[in-house]
Design a protein around this motif. Structure first.
Motif: not given
Length: 379
Positions: A274-279
């Motif tokens: 999720l963090v990879v996606e949103y950053t």
């Protein structure tokens, strides 16, 4: 020759630096060795503590503070963030319902509630977002997410029609779930739960048996809580048609995973994904000559969804080399070399106690990254 491009994508160094502060120390060191280097800072997290701050820092968002109901029913100040896109909110349930908000004497999963987490979700809905990312580590609760649902308008009633009190200890008396008051805005929002816990709701590997003791549950309490969650799941299946007892991840945060799936139609995902996606990490990595990551401690467990692993997996999709730095290097890190990390460096210049290591984190990261950059720059 073009200036070298470095993507800096570390996690926080717990109790020492935020991920953003690690990025800044990395860049300061790198630029001492390679002044013309282009450093793209992407503060990271894996869904646990620090995730909201990292997503806000990486996207240019904003933190908001809210007074909500703590796990014991008393008011606490919690926070959430709105990302730079203005359409996505980020919450850490621990901010409202975390284990750090109870003491050794007061922790009691029979009565602790996720009500405050539901209040944070409502605050995000008030901001008219389209997406909410919720990190659910570090909970003090074992209520199946019932408190969260209560804050969003769901009523849990006993056989005689009384509203159940807070906590997992009351769920054994559940006879009826009244959904008519559920906040209608939830239907227009996509909720993603950042969790790497695969435990089911009930049973030997469920929320109560595995996580209950660390939240203050005695053996007898564990039995009660597990039986109550099983009853809760049975009533949900009978009245709402959703069978969540055995769903992997339903037991996360004392069953909050289950509650979010049932009452908020949430999807459970890997925190680092999720963090990879949103950053937007992947897009930035495509431009990089070298990717830098790091975390306070790196060992063989890093491969199980921790930030350096997730960053390395993203980098390797595009054939980019990855360097990791850490305050502590533990056992069997050689397994990480098969997972996309090319080299791991410790940052401490000499043996020191933990207190000194935490206080000198930034200068140690800066020095280590300067030395690594000097080696990288050798022609």
């Amino acid at each position: 020759m073009k200036n070298p491009v470095f993507v800096l994508a570390p996690d926080s160094f717990k109790e020492s630096m935020t991920a953003k502060e690690v990025c800044m120390a990395m860049e300061a060191g790198i630029k001492k060795a390679i002044p013309d280097a282009v450093c793209i800072q992407v503060p990271m997290a894996d869904g646990g503590e620090g995730t909201v701050q990292s997503l806000i820092d990486a996207t240019g968002g904003k933190i908001y503070r809210e007074t909500v109901t703590g796990p014991l029913g008393n008011p606490v100040t919690a926070h959430y963030g709105i990302l730079g896109d203005g359409e996505t909110a980020a919450i850490e349930m621990a901010s409202a319902s975390g284990i750090h908000l109870v003491t050794k004497e007061t922790k009691n999963p029979l009565i602790t509630t996720t009500f405050g987490t539901g209040e944070l979700i409502k605050a995000c809905l008030d901001k008219q977002v389209n997406n909410i990312v919720i990190g659910i580590g570090g909970s003090a609760t074992n209520d199946g997410g019932a408190g969260m649902a209560q804050a969003l308008g769901v009523q849990f009633l006993s056989q005689d029609g009384a509203v159940l009190p807070f906590g997992g200890g009351a769920l054994g008396d559940l006879a009826k779930i009244e959904m008519s008051g559920l906040d209608p805005r939830l239907a227009d929002v996509q909720i993603f739960v950042a969790s790497d816990v695969s435990n089911p709701l009930c049973g030997e590997n469920g929320a109560s048996h595995v996580f209950g003791p660390q939240k203050g549950a005695t053996k007898d309490m564990v039995q009660t809580l597990d039986a109550n969650l099983a009853h809760y799941a049975k009533v949900i299946k009978e009245q709402l048609g959703k069978d969540i007892a055995e769903v992997p991840g339903a037991g996360a945060a004392g069953g909050l995973g289950a509650g979010l799936m049932v009452f908020a139609d949430a999807q459970l995902k890997s925190g680092i994904d999720l963090v990879v996606e949103y950053t937007g990490l992947e897009q930035k990595v495509k431009e990089a000559d070298l990717v830098w990551t790091g975390e306070g401690s790196i060992d063989f467990q890093t491969q199980f969804g921790k930030t350096p692993y997730g960053v390395a997996q993203t980098a390797k999709k595009h054939g980019k080399p990855v360097i990791a730095v850490a305050g502590y290097i533990g056992e069997k890190i050689d397994v990480l070399y098969e997972k996309g990390i090319d080299a791991v460096f410790g940052i401490l210049p000499h043996p020191m106690d933990l207190e000194e290591a935490l206080q000198t984190g930034a200068e140690n990261v800066e020095r280590a990254c300067e030395n690594i950059a000097r080696l990288v720059n050798v022609k």
